[in-house]
Design a protein around this motif. Structure first.
Motif, PDB file in Angstrom:
ATOM      1  N   TYR A 126       1.009  -1.191  -0.153  1.00 27.53           N
ATOM      2  CA  TYR A 126       0.125  -0.126   0.033  1.00 27.53           C
ATOM      3  C   TYR A 126       0.920   1.324  -0.038  1.00 27.53           C
ATOM      4  CZ  TYR A 126      -4.684  -2.129   0.650  1.00 27.53           C
ATOM      5  OH  TYR A 126      -5.663  -3.007   0.522  1.00 27.53           O
ATOM      6  N   TRP A 127       0.584   2.260  -0.719  1.00 25.94           N
ATOM      7  CA  TRP A 127       1.330   3.472  -0.725  1.00 25.94           C
ATOM      8  C   TRP A 127       0.763   4.470   0.222  1.00 25.94           C
ATOM      9  CZ3 TRP A 127       3.767   4.856  -6.165  1.00 25.94           C
ATOM     10  CH2 TRP A 127       4.242   3.694  -6.573  1.00 25.94           C
ATOM     11  N   VAL A 128       1.322   4.868   1.280  1.00 26.74           N
ATOM     12  CA  VAL A 128       1.181   5.836   2.137  1.00 26.74           C
ATOM     13  C   VAL A 128       1.915   7.326   1.605  1.00 26.74           C
ATOM     14  CG1 VAL A 128       1.089   6.910   4.501  1.00 26.74           C
ATOM     15  CG2 VAL A 128       0.870   4.400   3.969  1.00 26.74           C
ATOM     16  N   ILE A 129       0.910   8.168   0.947  1.00 23.31           N
ATOM     17  CA  ILE A 129       1.376   9.333   0.593  1.00 23.31           C
ATOM     18  C   ILE A 129       1.355  10.734   1.334  1.00 23.31           C
ATOM     19  CG2 ILE A 129       1.394  10.752  -1.835  1.00 23.31           C
ATOM     20  CD1 ILE A 129       0.188   7.998  -3.096  1.00 23.31           C
ATOM     21  N   THR A 130       2.268  11.659   1.539  1.00 23.61           N
ATOM     22  CA  THR A 130       2.356  12.761   2.064  1.00 23.61           C
ATOM     23  C   THR A 130       3.096  13.630   1.375  1.00 23.61           C
ATOM     24  OG1 THR A 130       4.258  12.028   3.347  1.00 23.61           O
ATOM     25  CG2 THR A 130       2.136  11.506   4.357  1.00 23.61           C
ATOM     26  N   LEU A 131       2.903  15.005   1.904  1.00 21.30           N
ATOM     27  CA  LEU A 131       3.600  16.251   1.252  1.00 21.30           C
ATOM     28  C   LEU A 131       4.972  15.922   1.585  1.00 21.30           C
ATOM     29  CD1 LEU A 131       1.254  19.240   2.383  1.00 21.30           C
ATOM     30  CD2 LEU A 131       1.562  18.271   0.187  1.00 21.30           C
ATOM     31  N   ASP A 132       5.890  16.258   0.608  1.00 20.46           N
ATOM     32  CA  ASP A 132       7.378  16.184   0.654  1.00 20.46           C
ATOM     33  C   ASP A 132       7.831  17.528   1.065  1.00 20.46           C
ATOM     34  OD1 ASP A 132      10.047  15.829   0.471  1.00 20.46           O
ATOM     35  OD2 ASP A 132      10.149  15.013  -1.450  1.00 20.46           O
ATOM     36  N   GLU A 133       8.065  17.801   2.410  1.00 20.77           N
ATOM     37  CA  GLU A 133       8.449  19.031   2.861  1.00 20.77           C
ATOM     38  C   GLU A 133       9.634  19.377   2.396  1.00 20.77           C
ATOM     39  OE1 GLU A 133       6.260  20.841   4.205  1.00 20.77           O
ATOM     40  OE2 GLU A 133       4.813  19.391   4.971  1.00 20.77           O
ATOM     41  N   ALA A 134      10.565  18.640   2.120  1.00 20.07           N
ATOM     42  CA  ALA A 134      11.890  18.744   1.436  1.00 20.07           C
ATOM     43  C   ALA A 134      11.974  19.532   0.273  1.00 20.07           C
ATOM     44  CB  ALA A 134      12.570  17.552   1.638  1.00 20.07           C
ATOM     45  N   LYS A 135      10.998  19.420  -0.347  1.00 20.10           N
ATOM     46  CA  LYS A 135      10.720  20.138  -1.664  1.00 20.10           C
ATOM     47  C   LYS A 135       9.960  21.161  -1.671  1.00 20.10           C
ATOM     48  CE  LYS A 135      11.221  16.013  -4.587  1.00 20.10           C
ATOM     49  NZ  LYS A 135      10.409  15.316  -5.952  1.00 20.10           N
ATOM     50  N   GLU A 136      10.037  22.251  -2.384  1.00 16.06           N
ATOM     51  CA  GLU A 136       9.373  23.523  -2.527  1.00 16.06           C
ATOM     52  C   GLU A 136       7.928  23.284  -3.070  1.00 16.06           C
ATOM     53  OE1 GLU A 136       9.109  27.815  -4.535  1.00 16.06           O
ATOM     54  OE2 GLU A 136      10.853  26.496  -4.787  1.00 16.06           O
ATOM     55  N   ILE A 137       6.964  23.334  -2.080  1.00 12.74           N
ATOM     56  CA  ILE A 137       5.405  22.752  -2.351  1.00 12.74           C
ATOM     57  C   ILE A 137       4.741  24.101  -3.245  1.00 12.74           C
ATOM     58  CG2 ILE A 137       3.272  22.328  -1.241  1.00 12.74           C
ATOM     59  CD1 ILE A 137       5.518  20.460  -0.554  1.00 12.74           C
ATOM     60  N   GLN A 138       4.302  23.434  -4.260  1.00 15.10           N
ATOM     61  CA  GLN A 138       3.578  24.627  -5.167  1.00 15.10           C
ATOM     62  C   GLN A 138       2.714  25.407  -4.604  1.00 15.10           C
ATOM     63  OE1 GLN A 138       1.777  22.223  -8.246  1.00 15.10           O
ATOM     64  NE2 GLN A 138       3.446  21.099  -8.753  1.00 15.10           N
ATOM     65  N   THR A 139       2.505  26.827  -4.779  1.00 16.50           N
ATOM     66  CA  THR A 139       1.741  27.503  -3.860  1.00 16.50           C
ATOM     67  C   THR A 139       0.574  27.655  -4.943  1.00 16.50           C
ATOM     68  OG1 THR A 139       3.154  29.340  -4.977  1.00 16.50           O
ATOM     69  CG2 THR A 139       3.666  28.491  -2.882  1.00 16.50           C
ATOM     70  N   ASP A 140       0.548  27.716  -6.126  1.00 12.86           N
ATOM     71  CA  ASP A 140      -0.575  28.158  -6.792  1.00 12.86           C
ATOM     72  C   ASP A 140      -1.716  27.050  -6.797  1.00 12.86           C
ATOM     73  OD1 ASP A 140       0.740  30.131  -7.904  1.00 12.86           O
ATOM     74  OD2 ASP A 140       1.361  29.094  -9.692  1.00 12.86           O
ATOM     75  N   ARG A 141      -2.587  27.343  -6.002  1.00 15.39           N
ATOM     76  CA  ARG A 141      -3.820  26.556  -5.779  1.00 15.39           C
ATOM     77  C   ARG A 141      -4.741  26.408  -7.133  1.00 15.39           C
ATOM     78  NH1 ARG A 141      -4.996  25.977  -0.298  1.00 15.39           N
ATOM     79  NH2 ARG A 141      -3.447  27.149   0.851  1.00 15.39           N
ATOM     80  N   PRO A 142      -5.375  25.351  -7.166  1.00 17.29           N
ATOM     81  CA  PRO A 142      -6.183  25.302  -8.513  1.00 17.29           C
ATOM     82  C   PRO A 142      -7.399  26.362  -8.548  1.00 17.29           C
ATOM     83  CG  PRO A 142      -5.722  23.016  -7.406  1.00 17.29           C
ATOM     84  CD  PRO A 142      -5.470  24.025  -6.539  1.00 17.29           C
ATOM     85  N   ARG A 143      -7.474  27.050  -9.578  1.00 16.75           N
ATOM     86  CA  ARG A 143      -8.718  28.110  -9.653  1.00 16.75           C
ATOM     87  C   ARG A 143      -9.846  27.473  -9.449  1.00 16.75           C
ATOM     88  NH1 ARG A 143     -10.753  29.358 -14.570  1.00 16.75           N
ATOM     89  NH2 ARG A 143      -9.938  28.170 -16.385  1.00 16.75           N
ATOM     90  N   GLU A 144     -10.848  28.262  -9.003  1.00 19.77           N
ATOM     91  CA  GLU A 144     -12.291  27.694  -8.918  1.00 19.77           C
ATOM     92  C   GLU A 144     -12.744  27.614 -10.486  1.00 19.77           C
ATOM     93  OE1 GLU A 144     -14.050  27.166  -6.122  1.00 19.77           O
ATOM     94  OE2 GLU A 144     -12.002  27.642  -5.044  1.00 19.77           O
ATOM     95  N   GLU A 145     -13.244  26.665 -10.650  1.00 20.17           N
ATOM     96  CA  GLU A 145     -13.822  26.076 -11.705  1.00 20.17           C
ATOM     97  C   GLU A 145     -15.089  27.111 -12.122  1.00 20.17           C
ATOM     98  OE1 GLU A 145     -12.802  23.657  -9.637  1.00 20.17           O
ATOM     99  OE2 GLU A 145     -11.284  22.693 -10.807  1.00 20.17           O
TER     100      GLU A 145
END
Length: 410
Positions: free
Chosen positions: A294-313
């Motif tokens: 099973y894959w337990v997936i989390t944010l990779d804090e060591a990488k720069e997290i994208q800051t652009d949130r998906p725009r409201e459709e």
């Protein structure tokens, strides 16, 4: 035409979710029989497409192993709120309530409309259980469904990712990343190794010749749901494990996500369905599951997290006129699971007398098309003597249309 019949035509894949709960009854999972009874599925008609009793039993083994292991891993996560995407018709909500957790079930509108009332009643109408109709590729629908959630989430995904195209799976992963960024928590899924688990199960329990039966079952399921499975960058291919696994991990890394692989064999509890197998079959099955994860997936804090949130459709809208046997449509927003029924209604209304010969669609304001929208467009095409003509499509929409075989995109 009823709302339910419209949703069923747009989203035929919901039948696979009903098949899963029927298999849970075969495995002896608590409360599954009550759900099947409420759905009036006791005659097991959905299982009759499987080739024989051995195939049904093998599928029941996979389904129970998947269900019980996921429940155990959700508990082990320590997070109070389980977000099940897709929730299907399973009794997971009942299990979570019994174990003092919040449960949010997300699925196709046709599924939650039918399963929600049944399962909420079986769960004692608990206030910490809710169901919402969503499209996993539509971030706005996901965000709205989870707006009342407090604290980190444990998002569980079983048996969904293999039904998406590469473009859709990329959208879904981006959406889940944004949910984790907003709420915190983790995403647990067996889907990348789903094919490995199926193949490993049938090979270990029934032998090499059983794989032919497995593939026949897959073909039947796809015919039943009118949706192809097991074919995108997130799914590991049994014939090319190393390269396809690296491809899936790269896809997650693209979205600043990291994965911890949890050994299925080490975390799988004892199963009720074992009583239907010989001891040597159980031993071989347990050994095979030590090769699945099973894959337990989390944010990779060591990488720069994208800051652009998906725009409201933008909300989906359409306008149409009929001139000399040609249906002229203008589509706005997203054509997906949620909005496709509106297009189907317009098509049925315009073509009530069967006089439509062709369709011209203005795509200038169309932002996205999901597989549900593509299925509907293909149905419209089959009922026209001329090809559908698309105009004004964005590069992204044009690419999706051409990949699905629509050639008249101008």
């Amino acid at each position: 035409m009823s709302v339910r019949s419209i949703e069923a035509r747009v989203n035929p894949v919901y039948l696979t979710a009903k098949t899963a709960v029927c298999l849970m009854v075969q495995a002896g999972i608590p409360e599954a029989d009550k759900i099947v009874h409420a759905l009036a599925l006791e005659n097991n008609a959905l299982l009759q497409n499987m080739t024989d009793a051995e195939t049904i039993l093998g599928n029941a083994l996979v389904v129970e192993a998947k269900y019980r292991t996921m429940c155990r891993l959700i508990e082990a996560s320590g997070y109070q709120t389980c977000v099940d995407l897709p929730c299907g018709y399973t009794p997971k909500a009942i299990y979570m309530v019994e174990h003092n957790r919040n449960f949010v079930g997300l699925d196709l509108p046709i599924v939650v409309g039918e399963a929600g009332p049944i399962i909420r009643q079986l769960a004692g109408s608990a206030e910490n259980v809710s169901f919402h109709g969503v499209d996993a590729t539509n971030y706005t629908s996901l965000k709205k469904a989870l707006q009342g959630c407090v604290g980190p989430l444990c998002i569980s995904t079983e048996g969904m990712m293999m039904y998406f195209s590469d473009d859709e799976v990329d959208n879904v992963i981006a959406n889940i990343q944004c949910l984790l960024r907003e709420h915190g928590g983790c995403w647990i899924t067996p889907d990348p190794e789903y094919a490995l688990q199926f193949c490993g199960t049938f090979r270990a329990v029934f032998g090499e010749e059983s794989l032919a039966k497995l593939m026949a079952t897959k073909d039947e399921a796809q015919g039943q749901s009118a949706v192809a499975a097991l074919g995108n960058a997130f799914i590991i291919e049994p014939t090319d494990i190393q390269n396809s696994q690296a491809r899936a991990e790269t896809l997650l890394a693209k979205h600043s996500l990291k994965v911890e692989k949890v050994n299925l064999g080490e975390h799988m509890p004892e199963l009720s369905v074992y009583k239907q197998f010989a001891p040597e079959q159980i031993v071989r099955f347990k050994e095979a599951m030590h090769h699945c994860h099973y894959w337990v997936i989390t944010l990779d804090e060591a990488k720069e997290i994208q800051t652009d949130r998906p725009r409201e459709e933008q909300p989906f809208e359409l306008q149409y006129t009929v001139k000399k046997g040609i249906l002229h449509l203008a589509l706005h927003g997203r054509l997906d699971t949620i909005s496709a029924p509106k297009l189907l209604l317009a098509w049925e209304e315009a073509n009530a007398d069967g006089s439509i010969e062709g369709v011209r669609i203005d795509c200038a304001q169309l932002e996205y098309i999901s597989s549900a929208g593509i299925r509907l467009l293909l149905e419209m095409q089959e009922n026209c003597s001329r090809h559908i003509v698309f105009s004004g499509a964005s590069v992204k929409v044009k690419e999706i249309l051409q990949q699905k075989g629509f050639g008249d995109v101008i």
